[in-house]
Design an enzyme around this catalytic site. Structure first.
Site, PDB file in Angstrom:
ATOM      1  CG  ASN A 135      -1.639   1.338   1.394  1.00 29.90           C
ATOM      2  OD1 ASN A 135      -2.555   1.640   0.650  1.00 29.90           O
ATOM      3  ND2 ASN A 135      -1.201   2.139   2.365  1.00 29.90           N
ATOM      4  CG  ASP A 201      -0.861   5.734   1.174  1.00 32.99           C
ATOM      5  OD1 ASP A 201      -0.114   5.711   2.168  1.00 32.99           O
ATOM      6  OD2 ASP A 201      -2.070   5.449   1.220  1.00 32.99           O
ATOM      7  CG  ASP A 232      -0.033  -3.807   5.935  1.00 37.67           C
ATOM      8  OD1 ASP A 232      -0.483  -4.183   7.028  1.00 37.67           O
ATOM      9  OD2 ASP A 232       0.387  -2.654   5.725  1.00 37.67           O
ATOM     10  CD  GLU A 269      -4.161  -4.736   8.399  1.00 35.22           C
ATOM     11  OE1 GLU A 269      -3.984  -4.414   9.577  1.00 35.22           O
ATOM     12  OE2 GLU A 269      -3.534  -4.223   7.451  1.00 35.22           O
TER      13      GLU A 269
END
Length: 523
Positions: A135, A201, A232, A269
Site C-alpha cells: 500500500n 502511499d 497489508d 487485512e
C-alpha cells in the site's frame, strides 16, 4: 471386422484399468492428505514476528535461521502454514515501511537463508506466506527518493501528490510536505501517507507501478517458491469513493499470481465488518481476516455466555458465499496489532482454552499468533504485544531474543515452552490436541456449520458436516459443569470422539459437561 472389435475391447479394458488406477491414486492421495491434514489453504496457520522468535547469532534479534531451527517445534504443535510478518529491509523495528521488496532485512539473514527456510518447511509439509506491504513504501525507498526530486522522473507518479489545499484540509494528518535536512518545507506540493509521513502511499492508477508490484509478487512465488501472501492495509489502496478500482486491482493481481503458481493463496487485512470484506473476495483476495468473529469469540469466552456466536458465523459465511462460492474465512483470536488474547481474558488460562477450543472447531482457516499457544500476554503499545517468545526459564535457551525488555511476557509471568511440552494440562498441549483432531477430521477442516436446538446460555453448540462425516461440538464457556438435554436429532450423536477434559457423563438424553470443556460427538 473381428480385429476392429478386439481392438475396441482392448482399448476399453485399457481405459478402465487406467481409470481404476488413477481413482486409487486419488483415493490414496486423499487419504494421505487426511492423515497429514493437508488441505492448504484450509489449514492451521502460525503468525511469526521473526524479530522476537528465535536468535541464532546471539545479537538478541530473531532471524530466519531461527525459524528454521524451530520448524520441528511448529510441526510438533501441528502447524501447517507459517505467516511471516515483514522480512524485507526497512528502517523500523516492525518493518512495515519497506526499502527493498526483493531482499531480506540484514538483521534477519540473507535471501539464501530464506530459500533454506522454504525448502525445510516444505519438507515438513508446512507452507510459507509472507507479508506483502505494498500500500505504501518507506520514505527511504529508492522510488520515493527519486520521486522527491520533482516531476521530471517516472517515479514521481508512483506516489500520490497534490497542491489542492481543499483536499489537505479534509485530511490534514494524511498529507505531508517534503522537508530538507533542517526540517524546512521544500515546496507547496504534498504527498499522501495515510499511516505516517514515513510511509508514502503508492499510486495504483499508474500502470507501471502496478507492473512493478506484479513482478514483485511473481519473484516471491516463482523464484523463491513461497506459497502466498498476507496483504497489508487492503482497504487503503484507493480512496473509499473509488473502491471498485480496489476490487479490480486485486482481481488483476490474483490472475497474474495464479498464472505463476497453482494453489496460490492470499489473505487480506481488511479492517471492517463482513459487508466491507465480502466484495474483495469476488475473484480477488482468497480470504479476509474475520475481525468481527475474533471479537465475538473473545466476548463469549470473557462473559461465559452464548452471545449468538454461531448465528453470526452462519450469517457471515452466507454473505461471503453470495460474493464468492469458493471463499475462505481467515479466523483468529488476536494478532500483532491487538492486545494479546490472554490479556483480553484477564490472564485466565481456562478462558483462553475456551477461546482456543472455539477457534479450532469453527469453520475457516485458523491463524495462531506466535506465543498464543503458551499463553503470552501483552497490551499496546505495539512493541509490547510483540515481545520475545519465551522458550525456557531465565533465558536458558540459547536462542532467546532480547531486542527489547519484556514487560508482560517473561519467564516469571509465563510458563515457558520447555515446561509446557510435557505437561498434559498446559495450554500448549490444549492447542496441540485440538489441532491434531482438526487435522484428522474433514468435517472440521472443510465442513460447513449448522446451529443446534440445544438450550443452555453457558454453552455454545453446533454441527460440523462434510460428506459422510457429521459432528456435534459442545463447548462449556463457564466455570461450572453444565447439563445439556439432548433433542431427538442431537441424541443420535452418541459417540464421544474428543474431549478436552475427563469426567464427561452421558445419561439417557442428557450430557453432563465439565467446566470449560470442549466435547465432540459423532453418530
Amino acid at each position: 471386422m473381428q480385429k476392429k472389435i478386439f481392438f475396441l475391447i482392448f482399448l476399453t479394458i485399457l481405459f478402465l484399468n487406467i481409470y481404476s488406477q488413477n481413482n486409487e491414486i486419488i483415493k490414496k492421495q486423499d487419504t494421505n492428505s487426511l492423515i497429514k491434514g493437508i488441505f492448504y489453504p484450509n489449514c492451521v496457520f502460525y503468525e511469526i514476528f521473526v524479530q522476537s522468535f528465535y536468535d541464532t547469532n546471539n545479537d538478541g534479534i530473531g532471524d530466519i535461521k531461527g525459524v528454521v531451527k524451530k520448524l520441528d517445534y511448529l510441526s510438533n504443535l501441528g502447524i501447517q502454514a507459517i505467516w511471516l510478518m515483514p522480512i524485507n529491509p526497512s528502517p523500523s523495528y516492525h518493518k512495515y515501511d519497506i526499502t527493498d521488496y526483493c531482499n531480506i532485512h540484514p538483521d534477519y539473514g540473507t535471501i539464501n537463508d530464506f530459500k533454506t527456510l522454504v525448502k525445510e518447511a516444505h519438507k515438513r509439509d508446512i507452507k510459507i506466506i509472507i507479508d506483502l506491504v505494498v500500500n505504501h513504501t518507506s520514505s527511504n525507498h529508492p522510488w520515493f527518493v527519486e520521486a522527491s526530486k520533482g516531476k521530471g522522473n517516472k517515479y514521481h507518479d508512483y506516489y500520490v501528490w497534490s497542491t489542492d489545499k481543499a483536499i489537505f484540509s479534509k485530511e490534514p494528518y494524511h498529507w505531508h510536505f517534503l522537508k530538507d535536512s533542517l526540517g524546512n518545507e521544500i515546496r507547496d506540493e504534498k504527498y499522501y501517507g495515510f499511516f505516517w509521513h514515513g510511509m508514502p502511499d503508492l499510486n495504483y492508477d499508474n500502470e507501471e507501478l502496478r507492473k512493478e508490484i506484479i513482478n514483485i509478487g511473481k519473484f516471491w512465488l516463482k523464484d523463491i517458491n513461497i506459497d502466498g501472501f498476507r496483504l497489508d492495509a487492503v482497504r487503503f489502496f484507493y480512496p473509499e469513493e473509488e473502491i471498485k478500482k480496489n476490487y479490480r486491482w486485486w482481481q488483476q493481481f490474483r490472475r497474474e499470481m495464479d498464472n505463476v503458481k497453482t494453489n496460490f493463496f492470499m489473505v487480506g487485512e481488511i479492517w471492517g465488518e463482513d459487508t466491507v470484506v465480502a466484495p474483495f473476495l469476488t475473484k480477488g483476495i482468497n480470504a479476509g481476516f474475520n475481525f468481527d468473529l475474533s471479537y465475538a469469540i473473545i466476548n463469549a469466552a470473557n462473559k461465559q455466555v452464548d452471545n449468538g456466536l454461531i448465528e453470526k458465523v452462519i450469517k457471515i459465511r452466507s454473505l461471503y458465499k453470495s460474493y464468492e462460492p469458493d471463499f475462505i474465512d481467515a479466523i483468529f483470536l488476536t494478532n500483532h496489532d491487538q492486545d494479546r488474547v490472554m490479556s483480553e481474558l484477564q490472564n485466565n488460562i481456562d478462558k483462553a482454552k475456551v477461546a482456543a477450543s472455539l477457534l479450532l472447531t469453527l469453520p475457516g482457516s485458523p491463524f495462531i499468533y506466535y506465543g498464543e499457544e503458551i499463553g503470552m500476554r501483552g497490551k499496546k503499545p505495539d512493541e509490547l504485544i510483540r515481545e520475545p517468545m519465551i522458550w525456557d526459564y531465565d533465558n536458558k535457551e540459547k536462542g532467546q531474543t532480547y531486542w527489547e525488555e519484556a514487560l508482560y511476557s517473561t519467564s516469571r509471568t509465563i510458563v515457558p515452552v520447555s515446561a509446557q511440552l510435557n505437561d498434559s494440562n498446559s495450554i500448549f498441549n490444549h492447542y496441540k490436541k485440538l489441532i491434531g483432531f482438526r487435522k484428522k477430521s474433514k468435517a472440521l477442516t472443510l465442513g460447513d456449520i449448522k446451529s443446534t436446538d440445544l438450550k443452555n446460555i453457558n454453552v455454545i453448540s453446533f454441527y460440523r458436516e462434510f460428506e459422510n462425516e457429521s459432528l456435534l461440538v459442545i463447548c462449556n464457556l463457564s466455570k461450572k459443569e453444565q447439563i445439556i438435554y439432548l433433542s431427538e436429532l442431537a441424541s443420535k450423536y452418541n459417540k464421544l470422539v474428543f474431549s478436552t477434559k475427563g469426567g464427561v457423563e452421558i445419561i439417557d438424553n442428557k450430557i453432563v459437561v465439565p467446566a470449560y470443556a470442549n466435547l465432540i460427538f459423532k453418530k
